[in-house]
Scaffold this active site. Sequence first.
Site, PDB file in Angstrom:
ATOM      1  N   GLU A  20       0.794   5.051  79.125  1.00  0.00           N
ATOM      2  CA  GLU A  20       1.408   6.293  78.647  1.00  0.00           C
ATOM      3  C   GLU A  20       1.145   7.473  79.581  1.00  0.00           C
ATOM      4  O   GLU A  20       2.020   8.316  79.795  1.00  0.00           O
ATOM      5  CB  GLU A  20       0.930   6.621  77.237  1.00  0.00           C
ATOM      6  CG  GLU A  20       1.521   5.734  76.134  1.00  0.00           C
ATOM      7  CD  GLU A  20       0.783   4.427  75.907  1.00  0.00           C
ATOM      8  OE1 GLU A  20      -0.169   4.134  76.670  1.00  0.00           O
ATOM      9  OE2 GLU A  20       1.141   3.693  74.968  1.00  0.00           O
ATOM     10  N   HIS A  66      -2.343   3.778  62.851  1.00  0.00           N
ATOM     11  CA  HIS A  66      -0.890   3.639  62.957  1.00  0.00           C
ATOM     12  C   HIS A  66      -0.146   4.363  61.838  1.00  0.00           C
ATOM     13  O   HIS A  66       0.989   4.020  61.530  1.00  0.00           O
ATOM     14  CB  HIS A  66      -0.471   2.162  62.933  1.00  0.00           C
ATOM     15  CG  HIS A  66      -0.864   1.377  64.142  1.00  0.00           C
ATOM     16  ND1 HIS A  66      -2.151   0.977  64.387  1.00  0.00           N
ATOM     17  CD2 HIS A  66      -0.137   0.928  65.199  1.00  0.00           C
ATOM     18  CE1 HIS A  66      -2.199   0.295  65.522  1.00  0.00           C
ATOM     19  NE2 HIS A  66      -0.989   0.256  66.042  1.00  0.00           N
TER      20      HIS A  66
HETATM   21  C1  LIG Z   1      -2.133   3.011  73.617  1.00  0.00           C
HETATM   22  C2  LIG Z   1      -1.197   2.118  72.890  1.00  0.00           C
HETATM   23  N1  LIG Z   1       0.069   2.037  73.329  1.00  0.00           N
HETATM   24  C3  LIG Z   1       0.944   1.220  72.713  1.00  0.00           C
HETATM   25  C4  LIG Z   1       0.579   0.465  71.621  1.00  0.00           C
HETATM   26  C5  LIG Z   1       1.605  -0.410  70.902  1.00  0.00           C
HETATM   27  N2  LIG Z   1       1.342  -1.818  71.151  1.00  0.00           N
HETATM   28  C6  LIG Z   1       0.634  -2.574  70.295  1.00  0.00           C
HETATM   29  S1  LIG Z   1       0.433  -4.132  70.819  1.00  0.00           S
HETATM   30  C7  LIG Z   1       1.321  -3.824  72.231  1.00  0.00           C
HETATM   31  C8  LIG Z   1       1.529  -4.907  73.246  1.00  0.00           C
HETATM   32  C9  LIG Z   1       0.226  -5.433  73.732  1.00  0.00           C
HETATM   33  O1  LIG Z   1       0.435  -6.404  74.682  1.00  0.00           O
HETATM   34  P1  LIG Z   1      -0.788  -7.225  75.212  1.00  0.00           P
HETATM   35  O2  LIG Z   1      -1.869  -6.312  75.655  1.00  0.00           O
HETATM   36  O3  LIG Z   1      -0.284  -8.181  76.211  1.00  0.00           O
HETATM   37  O4  LIG Z   1      -1.354  -7.963  73.914  1.00  0.00           O
HETATM   38  P2  LIG Z   1      -0.626  -9.067  73.015  1.00  0.00           P
HETATM   39  O5  LIG Z   1       0.103  -8.344  71.939  1.00  0.00           O
HETATM   40  O6  LIG Z   1       0.257  -9.842  73.891  1.00  0.00           O
HETATM   41  O7  LIG Z   1      -1.737  -9.881  72.437  1.00  0.00           O
HETATM   42  C10 LIG Z   1       1.752  -2.500  72.262  1.00  0.00           C
HETATM   43  C11 LIG Z   1       2.562  -1.897  73.327  1.00  0.00           C
HETATM   44  C12 LIG Z   1      -0.758   0.606  71.191  1.00  0.00           C
HETATM   45  N3  LIG Z   1      -1.207  -0.067  70.128  1.00  0.00           N
HETATM   46  N4  LIG Z   1      -1.616   1.417  71.846  1.00  0.00           N
END
Ligand SMILES: Cc1ncc(C[n+]2csc(CCOP(=O)(O)OP(=O)(O)O)c2C)c(N)n1
Lengths: 348, 348, 338, 338
Positions: free
Chosen positions: A74, A143
């Site tokens: 971000e 959230h």
């Molecule tokens: C700072 C922040 N930005 C965005 C999100 C929204 N978000 C939750 S899970 C996710 C994807 C995460 O991907 P990854 O780290 O590969 O984990 P996975 O879900 O694949 O286990 C996002 C963008 C968040 N929770 N926190």
Amino acid sequence: MTTTQEPVAEQAHGTHRMTTAKAVAEGIATEMRRDPSVVYLGEDVGAYGGIFGATGGLLDEFGPSRIIDTPISETAFIGLGIGAAVEGMRPIVEVMFTDFMGVCLDQIYNHMAKIHYESGGNVSVPMVVTMAAGGGYSDAEQHSQCLWGTLAHLPGMKVVVPSNPYDAKGLMISAIRDDGPVVYVFHKGVMGLAWMARNDRAVGDVPDEAYTVPIGKAAVCREGKDVTLVTISRSVHHALDVAERLADEDVSVEVIDLRSLVPLDRPAILASVAKTGRLVVVDEDYQSFGMSGEVVATVTDVDPHLLHAPALRVANPDTPVAYARTLEQAILPMPDRIEAAVRRVLAT
Amino acid sequence: MTTTQEPVAEQAHGTHRMTTAKAVAEGIATEMRRDPSVVYLGEDVGAYGGIFGATGGLLDEFGPSRIIDTPISETAFIGLGIGAAVEGMRPIVEVMFTDFMGVCLDQIYNHMAKIHYESGGNVSVPMVVTMAAGGGYSDAEQHSQCLWGTLAHLPGMKVVVPSNPYDAKGLMISAIRDDGPVVYVFHKGVMGLAWMARNDRAVGDVPDEAYTVPIGKAAVCREGKDVTLVTISRSVHHALDVAERLADEDVSVEVIDLRSLVPLDRPAILASVAKTGRLVVVDEDYQSFGMSGEVVATVTDVDPHLLHAPALRVANPDTPVAYARTLEQAILPMPDRIEAAVRRVLAT
Amino acid sequence: MTTTTPTVPIGTTSLEPDVRRGLYRTMVLIRTYEEAIRREYYADKGPGFDIGKGLVPGEMHLSAGQEPVAAGICAHLTADDAVTATHRPHHLAIAHGVDLDAMTAEIFGRETGLGHGRGGHMHLFDPATHFSCSGIIAEGYPPALGQAFAFARRGSDRVAVAVTGEGAANQGAFHESLNLAALWHLPVVFVVEDNDWGISVPRSASTSVPSNAARAAAYGIPGVRVEDNAVEGVWAAAQTAVARARAGEGPSLVEVHTLRLWGHFEGDAQGYRPDLEGVAGRDPLPTYRAALEADGVLGPTEAETIARAASDRVEAAIAAAKAAPLPDPAHATDYVFA
Amino acid sequence: MTTTTPTVPIGTTSLEPDVRRGLYRTMVLIRTYEEAIRREYYADKGPGFDIGKGLVPGEMHLSAGQEPVAAGICAHLTADDAVTATHRPHHLAIAHGVDLDAMTAEIFGRETGLGHGRGGHMHLFDPATHFSCSGIIAEGYPPALGQAFAFARRGSDRVAVAVTGEGAANQGAFHESLNLAALWHLPVVFVVEDNDWGISVPRSASTSVPSNAARAAAYGIPGVRVEDNAVEGVWAAAQTAVARARAGEGPSLVEVHTLRLWGHFEGDAQGYRPDLEGVAGRDPLPTYRAALEADGVLGPTEAETIARAASDRVEAAIAAAKAAPLPDPAHATDYVFA
Ligand SMILES: Cc1ncc(C[n+]2csc(CCOP(=O)(O)OP(=O)(O)O)c2C)c(N)n1
Ligand SMILES: Cc1ncc(C[n+]2csc(CCOP(=O)(O)OP(=O)(O)O)c2C)c(N)n1
Ligand SMILES: [Mg+2]
Ligand SMILES: [Mg+2]
């Protein structure tokens, strides 16, 4: 819902019914068609269409060079928006949840919001930051926050928070056309998402054409004479429900949808309180040091005697938003708490 | 300065005169001697002694394993503090300026402040975050903010803001001993730094021994009957100056030093306004959506008729703090603006 | 960086049969759990799908397919070691030994839950096993540093394991944490679960290099990538990393190329996912079961016995959760301050 | 990563004499400027030292010793290229061609300044040369990405140069920016000014690896470290990096081992600095002057002429700033919104 908003329509056409989410997307699309310098950046805004649907369908029309999925960085991509805006583009950048602003707030308040001032007006940052806010579906402490009070406290950016499809489209177009930074917060509960609790107020008639809703002008969504309910976004719906219910008992509630926190439409608040003499502020953000106190102080800045009773605040009680529904519903400013406050303020 | 604070002294000894900066360091040292689990982490807190002197001399006494210089990685080292606190240590972590909180606010409000709640009380986070705040020496937009209103809006952490050496030491000891997170904000202008404008109120008598100042209890630093000045930190000094000046004209100003924003001592505010019927809030933070509105709403929550005149707010006018002194002095709530507000509120 | 692809040819592993059986048992328990939670999650969302309805409302990120990571890493830990997980935490909580009843009650939002129903599935805190998680991307890394810091201060050989996804590895907190842990030689094992996706964004659209293990060099620490979601490969990599941390030699990074068997969260139709068809065939559970059976590590009915035991345990936890009281709204504002 | 140590043995450089003379002239102008600002800064702070007093109040971070970085990098840029600098921005502003009068007036807090006195020395914004800076560590990197993004969108070959110190390279924004720029092949040149110190903290106490150039590999981009504060080494490294960016091949990282000749900010007694004694002897200006004179690039009186011209220019800017009007407090709240 009666709204006093006056559309500044560019051209009169028909209207069509749509959800707020679709209206947001339509506002964006309208401006993207008109202005090639508008791009939309964020996580899952492309093929996914935005977690809360704000960019549904846009990838198909505008392609991946303008509807751009970002890494989960971000700070980097908001900063990218700032630099692009400084160079004359009009980026819209999405922070998926207001809750996440803590990882990138520096770019927002120390850069995006201050560059115009620091440069003595020589540099402009015409960008929009969108964020989804609010609770009510058990998404828990990280959230479910609104945090628009946090944003509104920090100078140099406008903060708009639509409550319905009409305003959502018109405010989005205004935000994109604004020559300075605008944070556009939408409560998930007003979006009309198929996978959330049904909300009839999240669907409405929206003019086909481009139109703007002026930023900084509140809407009197329901006129009344006994008490003023000042609120914003999802809580507007609850306030209207309560007002309708109380109308049966001959209680006349005026409901003001602020529509933006910055600028705050202080004349609208004052005019209504001058009329009713009673004020209830409803805010899904944390109660203290936020919107509810500011609305009240708007009155006492001028004349505390306008208030014939305590100015009651129905907000999240300085407590994180809990997961379990029994707790969450007790924390959020739900209609029963609003109604109780109205009754209390009328009894004083 | 008359303070109503009652020291909870552990043992009666003598006192010694010192600056607020030295009192902060003494409070830290006192607890570090007593409790080996206390460590202090931050940028330039070791050999430099803290940019604003909060850790002066501590490296010599406690060595680099307890007074720890960090990389410029606020997110990582605040998070480190959280994890250490969860495991039973009592870390103090310094964010050099409140202005910088935007790079690490997520750790502060989504983690440090919420873990206790999310865990249903099973996990405690006994840590202190220190931050320097405020302007007045032309450090411009990114180094002159107070932002305590931002912090106070976010639930789960206490926010203390001392204005003098006595409170600084006692509140630091209370903060370290608190079983939950405390943000300890000190205004640079109250520290008594040799390289800043001389401020006699930044020097005072401090008991030799350990003592606590209770968090959440305001101090009536000057009793009066005509108008209540509610304020915090550096502005307390200005308020007292104004009160002294107006005393010559037989205007009796009561000055309340809140000392902490969270918890906010609402009974103290109400008691004073009930007595004087007039309220001026002075805040070096941005005016809107912050402390000044909250203090006013504290009164209207209960009874707007306690106010016999508008509740005036003397704060930074929702404008970044400019560099040029002519501009900066116009933006900050300096004594002349405070005095004018008091006169105005008395004339109503 | 080392890339290991231990495909575990039959009969060639050096792992003790007991260890292998243990890994399998953990993986089965996790999968059984996630399937049951999925069932309960959807049970009462209708008509249609309302995310706020049912006994388990809110977002639900399940870890099916990622069992090898949890099983392989946590096999080297005791309850004195810390684990910080993400929004997708169940597999790690189970493998690390978080009490299944208290965890399940929390997911069902009950007063008997780990957090008395306050936290829910993204905020599981278990002081008994030093387990925690966070829903904010990469922001679970920094607190792990502090746990490691406290452990090292006390002269213990306890370690902290910090887990994120590959999407999270592009967040600033990742960088700051690796640098600080490396600089101070903290006993941390950083784990990256590379399941190819961050919600709808593939790794190629989020990460400028093919492997996060390669990024370990930017901090002067060992980095290893385990390919093929291989549980024994994870086990081996974790053994080295945990031993290094226990010996006071500092942090390591272990990336595992794993699999998101289901959607990002429940309700995710995954229309964006071109690899969807092949996914089921990459399920690590049948593969590992077959390998263990072929090696004679699992007898003819043993897998069934393990599955039944897992199911009994999980269903008991769910039944207990359902029977437990809901939190009293009168106490909604408790626990704000310690 | 490549480490280059171009100590510029006399007569062996391939650089054109004009280029070398230009580099020297820029360095002298910068040094002259910083010395003059330093003089003005202290002029009226007494008795004692009150940071808020004088014609130039507030914090003052001067760049003496770091001239080679600015001169070497900016020699490859035009006013159409962007530069984002830090809390220590003067050398880069001057080398990039920011108008000296407007910049000086800003530092003196005058209405005629770049920001009408609003920003001061840490917030210099010059649309004419796309120059900006920020006082928040590493947070000047991300906006540079956006400038590069806009440049690339328009099909131009313009580049954005983003500068931070070595201390800043441990901030999350550094990591996020490098990854994103690399991923999208943005025309950015990342510059790290390694002056060994982040205020009082030496690199060894902030950074887990000896060189940030090595970190470029974590993003799949070229990284080069220029040793010995060598201006011609910087020039050469920047030439490659800028050309790569202009050609649309993406970002690079250039780290320069430079020198903080003075304190972190003015008033810094540097009691923490063990290398203090040797610092003056590492001043890049006399060294470079000697090399150019030995090579005959500078004639016998040329250095004096250059110095005089620089001094005249700087003193004129300071005189104009002092004569300019102060901002009208009645307009303190202008420019909050566009
Ligand atoms: C700072 C922040 N930005 C965005 C999100 C929204 N978000 C939750 S899970 C996710 C994807 C995460 O991907 P990854 O780290 O590969 O984990 P996975 O879900 O694949 O286990 C996002 C963008 C968040 N929770 N926190
Ligand atoms: C986010 C943030 N943290 C801390 C600071 C305070 N600070 C200003 S300059 C500085 C040191 C910077 O060191 P480096 O990046 O090496 O740059 P240098 O000063 O050596 O040019 C620090 C810690 C800041 N401005 N921003
Ligand atoms: Mg992933
Ligand atoms: Mg440095």
